[in-house]
Scaffold this active site. Structure first.
Site, short mmCIF file in Angstrom:
data_model
loop_
_atom_site.label_atom_id
_atom_site.label_comp_id
_atom_site.label_asym_id
_atom_site.label_seq_id
_atom_site.Cartn_x
_atom_site.Cartn_y
_atom_site.Cartn_z
N LEU A 145 -11.01 16.09 -60.68
CA LEU A 145 -10.02 16.28 -59.63
C LEU A 145 -10.48 17.46 -58.78
O LEU A 145 -11.06 18.42 -59.30
CB LEU A 145 -8.64 16.60 -60.22
CG LEU A 145 -7.96 15.51 -61.06
CD1 LEU A 145 -6.63 16.02 -61.60
CD2 LEU A 145 -7.76 14.24 -60.26
N ASP A 146 -10.21 17.41 -57.48
CA ASP A 146 -10.54 18.54 -56.62
C ASP A 146 -9.82 19.79 -57.12
O ASP A 146 -8.79 19.71 -57.79
CB ASP A 146 -10.09 18.27 -55.18
CG ASP A 146 -10.85 17.12 -54.54
OD1 ASP A 146 -11.96 16.81 -55.02
OD2 ASP A 146 -10.34 16.53 -53.58
N MET A 147 -10.36 20.95 -56.78
CA MET A 147 -9.83 22.22 -57.28
C MET A 147 -8.32 22.32 -57.10
O MET A 147 -7.60 22.75 -58.00
CB MET A 147 -10.52 23.39 -56.58
CG MET A 147 -10.01 24.76 -57.02
SD MET A 147 -10.90 26.15 -56.28
CE MET A 147 -10.28 26.09 -54.60
#
Length: 338
Positions: A145-147
């Site tokens: 997942l993106d940050m």
């Protein structure tokens, strides 16, 4: 394994808290799940009496003592970081499903060396108990997942399970559903976006829809849950559930921008005006549901996750502007709130 003794005094702000939550909130303590295991292992006492339940309530003036193991250094490039909280929703000897918090990078990258999910997994499981098919700097990672994207994701404890889970993703049978709030009204109740995605030639930080030979196939379906009428400074909003059939970098963010509906708060692909982003400093994107057949036991693992507080606050501020929910929204929206 080396250990240290931690002595804590329950103050007014902690009166009535669960024991595992109280321990996890203390400085230099491991995650709540790790603190629960300390209680279950007999390593915690309250007023010199061994604690027997992680859900026991601590009271003002209680003296809590814990014997905390410090992880042994294991061969590998990543330093274990036991102080990153892991919100584990399912765990057995083969895999973990957790809810990732905003701001947590999945694996080391420039500027993030020992503060990533991978460091936390090493502290929780040890290198010997994580899949290594993605390399020693990505132990256990199955998908990312993106940050600043929150919600459910899977990690694997061995190579066989890691490969099996990645195969489920490739076969498009590991079901991942995301909630996104986008700018503007979406007329149709559902749709499919199918394009190529590649690194942008203008900005290497961004991804872009592309038909270049190196672009990778990306498929996202969406269905509308709720629409919100336009305001004085905006054109309205639409709450959608997105279903990933592929897992390209920034896929949902790129695809929704491509169809003219960028995510609220998105710093890369969105609209920069704080007034139309409700003060959000991250994209409104949450991995809310995941479902798959356990590759070892065969059981169906199906989990759902409510929205975090910052995203809930945005929806609550839009409640009075609701134009109504779709049939899908009537089923899903109540499950997004605690």
């Amino acid at each position: 394994m080396p250990s240290r003794i931690v002595n804590l005094l329950v103050g007014p702000e902690s009166d009535g808290m669960r024991l595992d939550a109280f321990l996890a909130a203390a400085p230099d303590m491991p995650s709540r799940s790790a603190c629960a295991r300390l209680v279950e292992g007999g390593a915690v006492s309250i007023n010199e009496t061994p604690a027997t339940s992680k859900s026991e309530k601590v009271l003002l003036g209680d003296r809590v003592r814990a014997l905390v193991d410090e992880p042994d250094a294991e061969p590998g490039p990543l330093a274990p970081n036991p102080y990153i909280p892991l919100d584990i929703r399912f765990e057995d000897e083969h895999l973990i499903v957790l809810s990732k918090q905003a701001g947590l990078v999945c694996h080391p990258s420039p500027g993030h060396v020992d503060d990533t999910l991978a460091n936390a997994l090493v502290a929780h499981c040890g290198y010997a108990h994580l899949g290594m098919l993605q390399g020693e700097e990505r132990p256990g990672i199955v998908h990312r997942l993106d940050m600043d994207t929150t919600g459910l994701m899977v990690a694997a404890k061995d190579d066989e399970t890691q490969k099996a889970l990645q195969d489920l993703i490739r076969l498009r049978v590991l079901d991942r559903r995301y909630i996104a709030l986008v700018h503007g009204p979406i007329a149709h109740d559902e749709g499919t976006i199918e394009t190529g995605i590649a690194r942008s030639t203008r900005d290497r930080v961004r991804m872009a829809v592309s038909d270049a030979p190196g672009a990778r196939e990306a498929i996202t379906t969406f269905r509308v849950l709720e629409r919100y009428e336009a305001g004085r400074r905006d054109e309205g909003y639409t709450l959608v559930e997105c279903h990933l059939y592929t897992g390209r970098t920034h896929q949902i963010r790129v695809h929704m921008r491509h169809v003219g509906h960028p995510l609220v708060g998105d710093p890369l692909y969105g609209r920069g005006d704080d007034r139309v982003n409700f003060g959000l400093t991250r994209q409104f994107l949450h991995s809310w549901r995941i479902s798959f057949e356990h590759p070892v036991t065969g059981e169906t693992v199906k989990l759902a996750d409510t929205l975090p507080d910052d995203l809930l606050d945005v929806l609550e501020s839009l409640d009075e502007r609701s134009m109504g929910r779709t049939q899908a929204g009537e089923m899903i929206c109540p499950r997004l709130r605690p």
